[in-house]
Design an enzyme around this catalytic site. Structure first.
Site, PDB file in Angstrom:
ATOM      1  N   ASP A  74     -10.636   5.344   0.994  1.00 37.82           N
ATOM      2  CA  ASP A  74     -11.582   4.502   0.272  1.00 37.82           C
ATOM      3  C   ASP A  74     -11.431   3.063   0.773  1.00 37.82           C
ATOM      4  O   ASP A  74     -10.511   2.754   1.533  1.00 37.82           O
ATOM      5  CB  ASP A  74     -11.322   4.567  -1.242  1.00 37.82           C
ATOM      6  CG  ASP A  74      -9.847   4.492  -1.573  1.00 37.82           C
ATOM      7  OD1 ASP A  74      -9.107   3.786  -0.851  1.00 37.82           O
ATOM      8  OD2 ASP A  74      -9.404   5.125  -2.541  1.00 37.82           O
ATOM      9  N   ASP A  76     -11.078  -0.888  -0.346  1.00 40.76           N
ATOM     10  CA  ASP A  76     -10.808  -1.855  -1.410  1.00 40.76           C
ATOM     11  C   ASP A  76     -11.058  -3.250  -0.855  1.00 40.76           C
ATOM     12  O   ASP A  76     -10.657  -3.556   0.272  1.00 40.76           O
ATOM     13  CB  ASP A  76      -9.346  -1.751  -1.875  1.00 40.76           C
ATOM     14  CG  ASP A  76      -9.064  -0.402  -2.525  1.00 40.76           C
ATOM     15  OD1 ASP A  76      -9.971   0.136  -3.179  1.00 40.76           O
ATOM     16  OD2 ASP A  76      -7.948   0.122  -2.354  1.00 40.76           O
ATOM     17  N   ASP A 165       2.466  -3.550  -2.897  1.00 38.34           N
ATOM     18  CA  ASP A 165       3.727  -2.796  -2.888  1.00 38.34           C
ATOM     19  C   ASP A 165       4.487  -2.868  -1.556  1.00 38.34           C
ATOM     20  O   ASP A 165       5.637  -3.290  -1.521  1.00 38.34           O
ATOM     21  CB  ASP A 165       3.502  -1.335  -3.326  1.00 38.34           C
ATOM     22  CG  ASP A 165       2.320  -0.656  -2.654  1.00 38.34           C
ATOM     23  OD1 ASP A 165       1.718  -1.258  -1.743  1.00 38.34           O
ATOM     24  OD2 ASP A 165       2.005   0.490  -3.030  1.00 38.34           O
TER      25      ASP A 165
HETATM   26  P1  ATP Z   1      -4.610   5.671  -0.314  1.00 35.73           P
HETATM   27  O1  ATP Z   1      -5.859   5.218  -1.027  1.00 35.73           O
HETATM   28  O2  ATP Z   1      -4.831   6.129   1.074  1.00 35.73           O
HETATM   29  O3  ATP Z   1      -3.791   6.609  -1.138  1.00 35.73           O
HETATM   30  P2  ATP Z   1      -3.853   2.923  -0.600  1.00 35.73           P
HETATM   31  O4  ATP Z   1      -2.768   2.116   0.047  1.00 35.73           O
HETATM   32  O5  ATP Z   1      -5.258   2.479  -0.387  1.00 35.73           O
HETATM   33  O6  ATP Z   1      -3.645   4.423  -0.134  1.00 35.73           O
HETATM   34  P3  ATP Z   1      -4.418   2.673  -3.386  1.00 35.73           P
HETATM   35  O7  ATP Z   1      -3.745   3.397  -4.508  1.00 35.73           O
HETATM   36  O8  ATP Z   1      -5.846   2.944  -3.103  1.00 35.73           O
HETATM   37  O9  ATP Z   1      -3.517   2.990  -2.114  1.00 35.73           O
HETATM   38  O10 ATP Z   1      -4.181   1.143  -3.636  1.00 35.73           O
HETATM   39  C1  ATP Z   1      -4.827   0.139  -2.869  1.00 35.73           C
HETATM   40  C2  ATP Z   1      -3.853  -1.004  -2.593  1.00 35.73           C
HETATM   41  O11 ATP Z   1      -3.428  -1.582  -3.826  1.00 35.73           O
HETATM   42  C3  ATP Z   1      -2.567  -0.581  -1.889  1.00 35.73           C
HETATM   43  O12 ATP Z   1      -2.733  -0.521  -0.494  1.00 35.73           O
HETATM   44  C4  ATP Z   1      -1.616  -1.668  -2.313  1.00 35.73           C
HETATM   45  O13 ATP Z   1      -1.811  -2.825  -1.541  1.00 35.73           O
HETATM   46  C5  ATP Z   1      -2.056  -1.972  -3.735  1.00 35.73           C
HETATM   47  N1  ATP Z   1      -1.296  -1.182  -4.721  1.00 35.73           N
HETATM   48  C6  ATP Z   1      -1.592   0.038  -5.199  1.00 35.73           C
HETATM   49  N2  ATP Z   1      -0.674   0.457  -6.087  1.00 35.73           N
HETATM   50  C7  ATP Z   1       0.222  -0.543  -6.189  1.00 35.73           C
HETATM   51  C8  ATP Z   1       1.410  -0.731  -6.958  1.00 35.73           C
HETATM   52  N3  ATP Z   1       1.849   0.208  -7.782  1.00 35.73           N
HETATM   53  N4  ATP Z   1       2.085  -1.910  -6.804  1.00 35.73           N
HETATM   54  C9  ATP Z   1       1.628  -2.868  -5.979  1.00 35.73           C
HETATM   55  N5  ATP Z   1       0.531  -2.746  -5.224  1.00 35.73           N
HETATM   56  C10 ATP Z   1      -0.174  -1.610  -5.327  1.00 35.73           C
HETATM   57 MG    MG Z   2      -6.968   3.309  -1.254  1.00 31.97          MG
END
Ligand code: ATP
Ligand code: MG
Length: 470
Positions: A74, A76, A165
């Protein structure tokens, strides 16, 4: 990839004071991300923000994945527009989230999440201002142990990157000049294949224990190593995982086991102690043997699921959990049967106990539990060929999942024969397509939906008139 040090000024109209930050900027010519790699909607949203005078970045997982040549799940976005400004700017915008105030832009094929830059944790224990969009500073609230309870503080782009994170999850793609901005050394870690928290791992993992599960998922999925100090801390703090909210841990568990690298996730979960924290009873059982056989079906099921996901198949939560925990549940049911309980009641008791055992850590939604019970009950039904009213069995809601379970779990020659028998039966008696709106997770052994009044006096079809295998 060439990179250089710059002084990068950001000017805010509505947000915190003018700030200047040191960061690494990779100009467009030196990185591979093109606008064509982003979704059209994401590009349009970024442009609209930029054209209205806001900073607009693609952030997080999508930048990481694009740099690794992977397809992002996705997109963001992050901006200095406040939630209220976003609402005015996008007609398809809905503000969501209690803990964080976020904008969801709804398009036909996707939802794009847009977050206002947030600040780092301050640790100040002050009341929270929930007047989202006011542009006023809200404070972070932590509990006595340091876990973040609420965080809605607007910040600068660098602060926003630093509260993320992991370093590899904090990269930004800036639509203003198509550059990549790295505030935290994420590019180097991405290059070396390292998962590393931004800041002290002990603080970051305690603040939000779900980050430990995320570290494991990203390491497994990307084939990365968890940085040595991070790993040591994760092992030491693994018991903190149980402090996160059970519905969130349930969601995260699904992400781990359905990541396509579920088996690798499982190994890391076991080695780190996170598995024991989340599933204490199942973990103790896994560490024992039954009649000198170790319990290996959990790991095997994940290998199989990974292979099927790679082939493009998907799994419902009910099927996933049944495949993973069936051996455990069967053994628990066998124990319940010792008290003279019927096989079906024993299975129901075993499922109920399992859900109860898990509830303090991982909360499985009721409809998923119902689906599991249906799939498990169906496995017993398969043992009778064709049994009574086979047509009603194969046309029940959830049958497809029940049959997939039989197919995926058939390990012994008897199970394989059984699967083959039903496969041929279904080929000879294809069930009609499901009626739209039927409950897909309903237990296949549940009572068939009540007939309408006008059918009350109709004679029941005898089993002989139902389809049979010739
Ligand atoms: P994917 O969507 O492929 O699982 P992602 O890294 O995009 O991986 P998301 O859960 O969509 O993960 O979160 C988007 C972003 O928000 C992450 O890349 C990170 O920068 C931030 N993020 C998400 N969860 C946390 C958390 N628990 N603590 C701090 N930052 C977070
Ligand atoms: Mg994501």
């Amino acid at each position: 990839m060439a990179s250089g040090r710059f002084l990068f000024p950001f000017v805010y109209d509505t947000l915190p004071a003018v700030t200047t930050y040191r960061s690494t900027i990779i100009p467009r010519a030196d990185h591979p991300i093109s606008r064509r790699n982003l979704s059209d909607n994401a590009v349009r949203a970024l442009y609209r923000l930029r054209d209205n005078g806001f900073l607009a970045f693609a952030v997080g997982g999508c930048v990481r994945d694009l740099l690794l040549g992977r397809e992002p799940k996705d997109f963001d976005l992050a901006t200095n527009a406040t939630p209220t400004q976003l609402k005015k700017l996008f007609r398809n915008c809905r503000l969501v989230g209690r803990r964080f105030r976020l904008a969801h832009l709804h398009y036909r094929e996707e939802i794009i999440e847009v977050a206002t830059f947030r600040s780092a944790a301050t640790g100040e224990d002050e009341p929270v201002d929930l007047t989202a969009g006011s542009g006023r500073v809200n404070r972070i609230v932590k509990d006595d142990g340091g876990m973040i309870l609420r965080d809605n503080l607007f910040g600068t782009p660098e602060e926003d990157a630093r509260r993320r994170d992991f370093t590899v999850n904090a990269l930004c793609y800036n639509i203003a000049d198509f550059s990549i901005i790295d505030y935290v050394g994420g590019l180097e870690d991405l290059d070396r294949g390292i998962i590393r928290t931004i800041g002290d791992p002990a603080v970051r993992f305690v603040e939000d224990p779900v980050r430990m599960l995320r570290a494991i998922r990203f390491a497994a999925l990307l084939g990365f190593e968890i940085e040595a100090e991070n790993w040591g801390t994760l092992v030491q703090l693994s018991h903190h995982c149980a402090n996160a909210a059970p519905p969130r841990l349930y969601e995260e568990m699904l992400k781990l086991f359905l990541s396509g690298e579920g088996e690798r996730c499982y190994q890391l979960l076991r080695r780190s102690g996170v598995f024991a924290a989340l599933f204490p009873a199942v973990n103790s059982w896994l560490e024992t043997e039954t009649e000198v056989f170790p319990h290996v079906r959990f790991g095997r099921a994940l290998e199989l699921i990974d292979a099927r996901i790679a082939a493009g198949e998907s799994f419902s939560p009910s099927l996933l959990l049944t495949l993973l925990f069936r051996e455990y549940l069967d053994e628990q049911a066998a124990t319940c049967r010792k008290g003279g309980v019927s096989p079906q009641d024993a299975l129901d008791m075993a499922v109920a106990r399992f859900v109860e055992e898990l509830a303090p850590t991982v909360l499985i939604p009721n409809k998923v539990v119902l689906g599991m019970r249906g799939i498990l009950a169906g496995q017993r039904r398969f043992a009778v060929t064709p049994g009574r009213r086979p047509l009603s069995f194969i046309t029940r809601p959830g049958f497809e999942e029940t049959f997939r379970c039989l197919q995926l779990m058939a390990e012994s020659p008897e199970e394989k024969t059984l699967h083959l028998w039903w496969e041929r039966y279904l080929a000879a008696n294809p069930p009609p397509p499901p009626v739209e709106g039927e409950n897909e997770t309903a237990s296949p052994d549940a009572e068939p939906p009540r007939r309408k009044r006008r059918n009350r006096h109709r004679r029941r079809r005898s089993p002989a008139t139902e389809g049979s295998l010739t």
